[in-house]
Write a protein that holds these residues in place. Sequence first.
Motif, PDB file in Angstrom:
ATOM      1  N   GLY A   1      -7.260 -16.681   8.885  1.00 37.12           N
ATOM      2  CA  GLY A   1      -5.956 -16.122   8.548  1.00 37.12           C
ATOM      3  C   GLY A   1      -6.073 -14.715   8.012  1.00 37.12           C
ATOM      4  O   GLY A   1      -6.825 -13.894   8.542  1.00 37.12           O
ATOM      5  N   ASP A   2      -5.380 -14.436   6.919  1.00 40.39           N
ATOM      6  CA  ASP A   2      -5.368 -13.099   6.323  1.00 40.39           C
ATOM      7  C   ASP A   2      -6.615 -12.777   5.501  1.00 40.39           C
ATOM      8  O   ASP A   2      -6.745 -11.658   5.013  1.00 40.39           O
ATOM      9  CB  ASP A   2      -4.132 -12.941   5.428  1.00 40.39           C
ATOM     10  N   LEU A   3      -7.512 -13.743   5.331  1.00 35.86           N
ATOM     11  CA  LEU A   3      -8.711 -13.499   4.537  1.00 35.86           C
ATOM     12  C   LEU A   3      -9.721 -12.608   5.256  1.00 35.86           C
ATOM     13  O   LEU A   3     -10.539 -11.962   4.611  1.00 35.86           O
ATOM     14  CB  LEU A   3      -9.402 -14.822   4.183  1.00 35.86           C
ATOM     15  N   ALA A   4      -9.688 -12.612   6.575  1.00 38.27           N
ATOM     16  CA  ALA A   4     -10.710 -11.922   7.361  1.00 38.27           C
ATOM     17  C   ALA A   4     -10.501 -10.416   7.359  1.00 38.27           C
ATOM     18  O   ALA A   4      -9.392  -9.918   7.522  1.00 38.27           O
ATOM     19  CB  ALA A   4     -10.702 -12.440   8.794  1.00 38.27           C
ATOM     20  N   GLN A   5     -11.602  -9.706   7.186  1.00 38.50           N
ATOM     21  CA  GLN A   5     -11.589  -8.249   7.166  1.00 38.50           C
ATOM     22  C   GLN A   5     -12.676  -7.757   8.121  1.00 38.50           C
ATOM     23  O   GLN A   5     -13.852  -8.059   7.926  1.00 38.50           O
ATOM     24  CB  GLN A   5     -11.882  -7.763   5.742  1.00 38.50           C
ATOM     25  N   PRO A   6     -12.287  -6.990   9.163  1.00 41.39           N
ATOM     26  CA  PRO A   6     -13.319  -6.449  10.062  1.00 41.39           C
ATOM     27  C   PRO A   6     -14.186  -5.446   9.314  1.00 41.39           C
ATOM     28  O   PRO A   6     -13.701  -4.685   8.471  1.00 41.39           O
ATOM     29  CB  PRO A   6     -12.520  -5.783  11.174  1.00 41.39           C
ATOM     30  N   VAL A   7     -15.477  -5.461   9.616  1.00 43.41           N
ATOM     31  CA  VAL A   7     -16.442  -4.572   8.980  1.00 43.41           C
ATOM     32  C   VAL A   7     -17.219  -3.865  10.083  1.00 43.41           C
ATOM     33  O   VAL A   7     -17.785  -4.522  10.960  1.00 43.41           O
ATOM     34  CB  VAL A   7     -17.409  -5.364   8.064  1.00 43.41           C
ATOM     35  N   ALA A   8     -17.249  -2.535  10.026  1.00 41.95           N
ATOM     36  CA  ALA A   8     -18.048  -1.771  10.983  1.00 41.95           C
ATOM     37  C   ALA A   8     -19.527  -2.016  10.695  1.00 41.95           C
ATOM     38  O   ALA A   8     -19.929  -2.164   9.534  1.00 41.95           O
ATOM     39  CB  ALA A   8     -17.717  -0.284  10.867  1.00 41.95           C
ATOM     40  N   ALA A   9     -20.329  -2.050  11.744  1.00 46.80           N
ATOM     41  CA  ALA A   9     -21.752  -2.330  11.592  1.00 46.80           C
ATOM     42  C   ALA A   9     -22.412  -1.403  10.581  1.00 46.80           C
ATOM     43  O   ALA A   9     -23.182  -1.843   9.721  1.00 46.80           O
ATOM     44  CB  ALA A   9     -22.450  -2.225  12.945  1.00 46.80           C
ATOM     45  N   GLU A  10     -22.077  -0.126  10.652  1.00 53.13           N
ATOM     46  CA  GLU A  10     -22.707   0.845   9.756  1.00 53.13           C
ATOM     47  C   GLU A  10     -22.242   0.699   8.310  1.00 53.13           C
ATOM     48  O   GLU A  10     -22.842   1.271   7.393  1.00 53.13           O
ATOM     49  CB  GLU A  10     -22.483   2.279  10.246  1.00 53.13           C
ATOM     50  N   ALA A  11     -21.201  -0.072   8.074  1.00 51.90           N
ATOM     51  CA  ALA A  11     -20.674  -0.267   6.719  1.00 51.90           C
ATOM     52  C   ALA A  11     -21.002  -1.644   6.146  1.00 51.90           C
ATOM     53  O   ALA A  11     -20.564  -1.971   5.045  1.00 51.90           O
ATOM     54  CB  ALA A  11     -19.159  -0.059   6.724  1.00 51.90           C
ATOM     55  N   ALA A  12     -21.781  -2.442   6.855  1.00 50.12           N
ATOM     56  CA  ALA A  12     -22.026  -3.823   6.436  1.00 50.12           C
ATOM     57  C   ALA A  12     -22.684  -3.909   5.060  1.00 50.12           C
ATOM     58  O   ALA A  12     -22.250  -4.694   4.208  1.00 50.12           O
ATOM     59  CB  ALA A  12     -22.864  -4.558   7.476  1.00 50.12           C
ATOM     60  N   LEU A  13     -23.715  -3.117   4.817  1.00 52.73           N
ATOM     61  CA  LEU A  13     -24.374  -3.162   3.508  1.00 52.73           C
ATOM     62  C   LEU A  13     -23.436  -2.726   2.392  1.00 52.73           C
ATOM     63  O   LEU A  13     -23.385  -3.365   1.329  1.00 52.73           O
ATOM     64  CB  LEU A  13     -25.628  -2.292   3.510  1.00 52.73           C
ATOM     65  N   ASP A  14     -22.692  -1.656   2.623  1.00 50.79           N
ATOM     66  CA  ASP A  14     -21.745  -1.195   1.601  1.00 50.79           C
ATOM     67  C   ASP A  14     -20.675  -2.242   1.334  1.00 50.79           C
ATOM     68  O   ASP A  14     -20.275  -2.451   0.186  1.00 50.79           O
ATOM     69  CB  ASP A  14     -21.095   0.130   2.027  1.00 50.79           C
ATOM     70  N   TRP A  15     -20.198  -2.911   2.385  1.00 53.04           N
ATOM     71  CA  TRP A  15     -19.199  -3.967   2.211  1.00 53.04           C
ATOM     72  C   TRP A  15     -19.781  -5.064   1.313  1.00 53.04           C
ATOM     73  O   TRP A  15     -19.119  -5.513   0.363  1.00 53.04           O
ATOM     74  CB  TRP A  15     -18.776  -4.544   3.562  1.00 53.04           C
ATOM     75  N   CYS A  16     -20.998  -5.494   1.613  1.00 48.64           N
ATOM     76  CA  CYS A  16     -21.623  -6.555   0.812  1.00 48.64           C
ATOM     77  C   CYS A  16     -21.762  -6.131  -0.639  1.00 48.64           C
ATOM     78  O   CYS A  16     -21.380  -6.873  -1.546  1.00 48.64           O
ATOM     79  CB  CYS A  16     -22.997  -6.901   1.386  1.00 48.64           C
ATOM     80  N   ARG A  17     -22.309  -4.961  -0.853  1.00 45.51           N
ATOM     81  CA  ARG A  17     -22.527  -4.488  -2.225  1.00 45.51           C
ATOM     82  C   ARG A  17     -21.213  -4.380  -3.005  1.00 45.51           C
ATOM     83  O   ARG A  17     -21.129  -4.803  -4.160  1.00 45.51           O
ATOM     84  CB  ARG A  17     -23.245  -3.148  -2.209  1.00 45.51           C
ATOM     85  N   SER A  18     -20.198  -3.837  -2.383  1.00 43.24           N
ATOM     86  CA  SER A  18     -18.933  -3.648  -3.102  1.00 43.24           C
ATOM     87  C   SER A  18     -18.247  -4.987  -3.393  1.00 43.24           C
ATOM     88  O   SER A  18     -17.643  -5.149  -4.449  1.00 43.24           O
ATOM     89  CB  SER A  18     -18.002  -2.718  -2.337  1.00 43.24           C
ATOM     90  N   HIS A  19     -18.343  -5.936  -2.502  1.00 47.02           N
ATOM     91  CA  HIS A  19     -17.691  -7.225  -2.732  1.00 47.02           C
ATOM     92  C   HIS A  19     -18.471  -8.105  -3.713  1.00 47.02           C
ATOM     93  O   HIS A  19     -17.872  -8.894  -4.426  1.00 47.02           O
ATOM     94  CB  HIS A  19     -17.407  -7.934  -1.417  1.00 47.02           C
ATOM     95  N   VAL A  20     -19.777  -7.944  -3.753  1.00 47.56           N
ATOM     96  CA  VAL A  20     -20.555  -8.673  -4.751  1.00 47.56           C
ATOM     97  C   VAL A  20     -20.194  -8.161  -6.136  1.00 47.56           C
ATOM     98  O   VAL A  20     -19.971  -8.925  -7.056  1.00 47.56           O
ATOM     99  CB  VAL A  20     -22.074  -8.544  -4.487  1.00 47.56           C
ATOM    100  N   ARG A  21     -20.086  -6.857  -6.282  1.00 45.41           N
ATOM    101  CA  ARG A  21     -19.698  -6.285  -7.575  1.00 45.41           C
ATOM    102  C   ARG A  21     -18.278  -6.720  -7.958  1.00 45.41           C
ATOM    103  O   ARG A  21     -18.021  -7.044  -9.097  1.00 45.41           O
ATOM    104  CB  ARG A  21     -19.780  -4.759  -7.518  1.00 45.41           C
ATOM    105  N   ALA A  22     -17.378  -6.750  -6.978  1.00 45.40           N
ATOM    106  CA  ALA A  22     -15.992  -7.139  -7.263  1.00 45.40           C
ATOM    107  C   ALA A  22     -15.920  -8.607  -7.691  1.00 45.40           C
ATOM    108  O   ALA A  22     -15.118  -8.969  -8.543  1.00 45.40           O
ATOM    109  CB  ALA A  22     -15.116  -6.904  -6.036  1.00 45.40           C
ATOM    110  N   ALA A  23     -16.771  -9.457  -7.116  1.00 46.37           N
ATOM    111  CA  ALA A  23     -16.748 -10.871  -7.446  1.00 46.37           C
ATOM    112  C   ALA A  23     -17.412 -11.155  -8.793  1.00 46.37           C
ATOM    113  O   ALA A  23     -17.134 -12.159  -9.419  1.00 46.37           O
ATOM    114  CB  ALA A  23     -17.439 -11.670  -6.346  1.00 46.37           C
ATOM    115  N   ALA A  24     -18.306 -10.254  -9.216  1.00 44.21           N
ATOM    116  CA  ALA A  24     -19.104 -10.504 -10.445  1.00 44.21           C
ATOM    117  C   ALA A  24     -18.313 -10.393 -11.708  1.00 44.21           C
ATOM    118  O   ALA A  24     -17.268 -10.129 -11.940  1.00 44.21           O
ATOM    119  CB  ALA A  24     -20.252  -9.505 -10.512  1.00 44.21           C
TER     120      ALA A  24
END
Length: 168
Positions: free
Chosen positions: A145-168
Amino acid sequence: MLGYVTLEESAGAADRLLAAAAATLQAEGLRLAGAVQHNLERGAGRECDMLLRILGTDSVIGITQDLGSCAQGCRLDTGALAQAVALAEGVLAQGADLVIVNKFGKQECFGNGFRAFIAEALARDIPVLLSVAEEQLAGFRAFAGDLAQPVAAEAALDWCRSHVRAAA
């Protein structure tokens, strides 16, 4: 916190991207759960063997079955896939900063494979990154549903890092 990459330029591109991201993030000290796929080439005219490395463990599970050279059916060993999911669930139960799953594929579209594992991670507010092939996007969107967010390949690491920090 559900990111997905869709890479169709070469066979195994998404597998390599997610495996490299997992290795980098683990080296940075993140606790990961899930699985990344490695393909072993078997030579000309033969299909590769698919292996899942279970993140947070030393386990590697072969998920293909040899159906013979003339076979046309699905080579996925669903029993081995279920074993991989069970191992990943054990890691998730111990806690994780991030979940990476090699793909949301046909099994997940049909309600099997890593589908419940992904849902459990999201219910625990753990970010999930996975790949989705073009053919599975409709089934993935029906699940996410609305939870999914497309991530560009070159941004995958940044996406992970930013969402881990946001969840912490």
